[in-house]
Scaffold this motif. Structure first.
Motif, PDB file in Angstrom:
ATOM      1  N   GLU A 159       0.833  -1.194   0.000  1.00  0.00           N
ATOM      2  CA  GLU A 159       0.000   0.000   0.000  1.00  0.00           C
ATOM      3  C   GLU A 159       0.874   1.253   0.000  1.00  0.00           C
ATOM      4  OE1 GLU A 159      -3.523   2.118   2.698  1.00  0.00           O
ATOM      5  OE2 GLU A 159      -2.675   0.181   3.300  1.00  0.00           O
ATOM      6  N   GLY A 160       0.557   2.175  -0.877  1.00  0.00           N
ATOM      7  CA  GLY A 160       1.310   3.417  -0.987  1.00  0.00           C
ATOM      8  C   GLY A 160       2.452   3.360  -1.984  1.00  0.00           C
ATOM      9  N   TYR A 161       2.809   2.158  -2.452  1.00  0.00           N
ATOM     10  CA  TYR A 161       3.886   1.978  -3.418  1.00  0.00           C
ATOM     11  C   TYR A 161       3.292   1.900  -4.822  1.00  0.00           C
ATOM     12  CZ  TYR A 161       7.425   0.928   0.159  1.00  0.00           C
ATOM     13  OH  TYR A 161       8.305   1.000   1.196  1.00  0.00           O
ATOM     14  N   ILE A 162       4.068   2.307  -5.813  1.00  0.00           N
ATOM     15  CA  ILE A 162       3.636   2.203  -7.202  1.00  0.00           C
ATOM     16  C   ILE A 162       4.739   1.531  -8.014  1.00  0.00           C
ATOM     17  CG2 ILE A 162       1.982   4.097  -7.242  1.00  0.00           C
ATOM     18  CD1 ILE A 162       4.114   5.945  -8.206  1.00  0.00           C
ATOM     19  N   ILE A 163       4.321   0.750  -9.000  1.00  0.00           N
ATOM     20  CA  ILE A 163       5.286   0.023  -9.822  1.00  0.00           C
ATOM     21  C   ILE A 163       5.887   0.972 -10.855  1.00  0.00           C
ATOM     22  CG2 ILE A 163       3.666  -0.750 -11.610  1.00  0.00           C
ATOM     23  CD1 ILE A 163       5.135  -3.526 -11.393  1.00  0.00           C
ATOM     24  N   SER A 164       7.123   0.707 -11.215  1.00  0.00           N
ATOM     25  CA  SER A 164       7.805   1.536 -12.205  1.00  0.00           C
ATOM     26  C   SER A 164       6.987   1.609 -13.487  1.00  0.00           C
ATOM     27  CB  SER A 164       9.191   0.946 -12.506  1.00  0.00           C
ATOM     28  OG  SER A 164       9.767   1.551 -13.645  1.00  0.00           O
ATOM     29  N   ASN A 165       6.944   2.796 -14.086  1.00  0.00           N
ATOM     30  CA  ASN A 165       6.197   2.934 -15.340  1.00  0.00           C
ATOM     31  C   ASN A 165       7.026   2.533 -16.551  1.00  0.00           C
ATOM     32  OD1 ASN A 165       7.940   5.080 -15.749  1.00  0.00           O
ATOM     33  ND2 ASN A 165       6.381   6.679 -15.606  1.00  0.00           N
ATOM     34  N   PHE A 210       8.281   3.928  -3.332  1.00  0.00           N
ATOM     35  CA  PHE A 210       7.559   4.870  -2.476  1.00  0.00           C
ATOM     36  C   PHE A 210       8.455   6.068  -2.230  1.00  0.00           C
ATOM     37  CE2 PHE A 210       6.880   6.612   1.783  1.00  0.00           C
ATOM     38  CZ  PHE A 210       5.547   7.006   1.684  1.00  0.00           C
ATOM     39  N   PHE A 211       7.952   7.242  -2.566  1.00  0.00           N
ATOM     40  CA  PHE A 211       8.701   8.491  -2.361  1.00  0.00           C
ATOM     41  C   PHE A 211       8.136   9.187  -1.131  1.00  0.00           C
ATOM     42  CE2 PHE A 211       9.195  13.118  -3.726  1.00  0.00           C
ATOM     43  CZ  PHE A 211      10.484  13.211  -3.228  1.00  0.00           C
ATOM     44  N   GLY A 212       9.014   9.502  -0.166  1.00  0.00           N
ATOM     45  CA  GLY A 212       8.575  10.095   1.077  1.00  0.00           C
ATOM     46  C   GLY A 212       8.039  11.508   0.947  1.00  0.00           C
ATOM     47  N   GLY A 213       8.334  12.184  -0.154  1.00  0.00           N
ATOM     48  CA  GLY A 213       7.825  13.535  -0.365  1.00  0.00           C
ATOM     49  C   GLY A 213       8.324  14.517   0.684  1.00  0.00           C
ATOM     50  N   ASP A 214       7.400  15.236   1.273  1.00  0.00           N
ATOM     51  CA  ASP A 214       7.779  16.256   2.255  1.00  0.00           C
ATOM     52  C   ASP A 214       8.119  15.671   3.622  1.00  0.00           C
ATOM     53  OD1 ASP A 214       7.417  18.292   0.411  1.00  0.00           O
ATOM     54  OD2 ASP A 214       5.289  18.539   0.912  1.00  0.00           O
ATOM     55  N   ASP A 215       7.933  14.380   3.783  1.00  0.00           N
ATOM     56  CA  ASP A 215       8.249  13.719   5.059  1.00  0.00           C
ATOM     57  C   ASP A 215       9.746  13.438   5.121  1.00  0.00           C
ATOM     58  OD1 ASP A 215       8.103  12.304   7.485  1.00  0.00           O
ATOM     59  OD2 ASP A 215       7.779  10.399   6.425  1.00  0.00           O
ATOM     60  N   LYS A 216      10.527  14.428   5.490  1.00  0.00           N
ATOM     61  CA  LYS A 216      11.978  14.275   5.530  1.00  0.00           C
ATOM     62  C   LYS A 216      12.395  13.505   6.779  1.00  0.00           C
ATOM     63  CE  LYS A 216      12.999  18.402   2.803  1.00  0.00           C
ATOM     64  NZ  LYS A 216      13.790  19.647   2.713  1.00  0.00           N
ATOM     65  N   GLN A 217      13.335  12.578   6.590  1.00  0.00           N
ATOM     66  CA  GLN A 217      13.813  11.723   7.682  1.00  0.00           C
ATOM     67  C   GLN A 217      15.325  11.609   7.622  1.00  0.00           C
ATOM     68  OE1 GLN A 217      11.879  10.327  10.012  1.00  0.00           O
ATOM     69  NE2 GLN A 217       9.891  10.853   9.115  1.00  0.00           N
ATOM     70  N   ASN A 218      15.943  11.330   8.781  1.00  0.00           N
ATOM     71  CA  ASN A 218      17.366  10.988   8.715  1.00  0.00           C
ATOM     72  C   ASN A 218      17.504   9.612   8.073  1.00  0.00           C
ATOM     73  OD1 ASN A 218      17.292   8.879  10.767  1.00  0.00           O
ATOM     74  ND2 ASN A 218      17.289  10.478  12.331  1.00  0.00           N
TER      75      ASN A 218
END
Length: 199
Positions: free
Chosen positions: A47-53, A63-71
């Motif tokens: 869930e939340g992941y997408i297959i390569s186009n 899955f790209f974290g977007g604005d959710d920056k993490q160490n």
């Protein structure tokens, strides 16, 4: 033995050209002694992941974290929660396919799984393996070496990818990669033998 379509048989023989091992299969008038391995079944993206186009460059899910920056450590643990790992791009074509699939832009620092477990400028992809240095990258250019242990990837311009070692505790964007299950030679023979025995 039941009838198997010739095209199916040819495909199976092509994919498993070395044939079954004697300890796996013994055949007379029917199939017996088949090693009980599960047939290979394609997994779906979490869930939340997408297959390569672009499946010619990668069949994995992202899955790209977007604005959710993490160490780096937190990003790695987020990926592992879904059975994924921090991104390990192998080719520039894959990198562009993932960019187009997930929609991240230029000048975004994205954590990859590349890190130095020995803090000596020798790197490897965590959970995936593959030792390299910042002078033997699979594609792109390296930034000035800062003697840090975790590596991010950035699309600097329209065509230039840049790898940079950064402090692992720096919050940044991240990419998770989920490996899709692939069929092994043994899986293919199991499927073929199952078709024969079930006819």
């Amino acid at each position: 033995m039941g009838h198997v379509d010739g095209k199916v048989l040819l495909a199976m023989m092509h994919l498993a050209k070395d044939g079954p091992r004697k300890e796996d299969v013994a055949m007379e008038d029917h199939v017996v002694n088949v090693t009980p391995v599960p047939p290979c079944v394609s997994t779906s993206c979490p869930e939340g992941y997408i297959i390569s186009n672009d499946l010619t460059t990668s069949t994995n899910c992202y899955f790209f974290g977007g604005d959710d920056k993490q160490n780096w450590t937190n990003a790695l643990n987020i990926c592992r929660m879904k059975g994924a790992y921090l991104w390990a791009p192998n080719t520039v074509a894959e990198a562009f396919a993932v960019k187009n699939t997930t929609g991240f832009g230029k000048h975004e620092d994205i954590w990859t799984g590349l890190y130095s477990p020995t803090s000596d400028e020798n790197f490897e992809f965590v959970d995936v393996g593959g030792a390299l240095t910042l002078d033997t990258l699979p594609f792109g250019e390296r930034d000035q070496i800062d003697n840090e242990d975790c590596v991010e990837l950035e699309l600097k311009t329209s065509h230039n990818w840049n790898w940079d070692d950064d402090p692992c505790d720096r919050p940044q964007q991240y990419m998770c990669e989920f490996p899709m299950k692939t069929c092994t030679q043994k899986d293919m023979w199991y499927i073929w033998l199952s078709l024969c025995s079930n006819e």
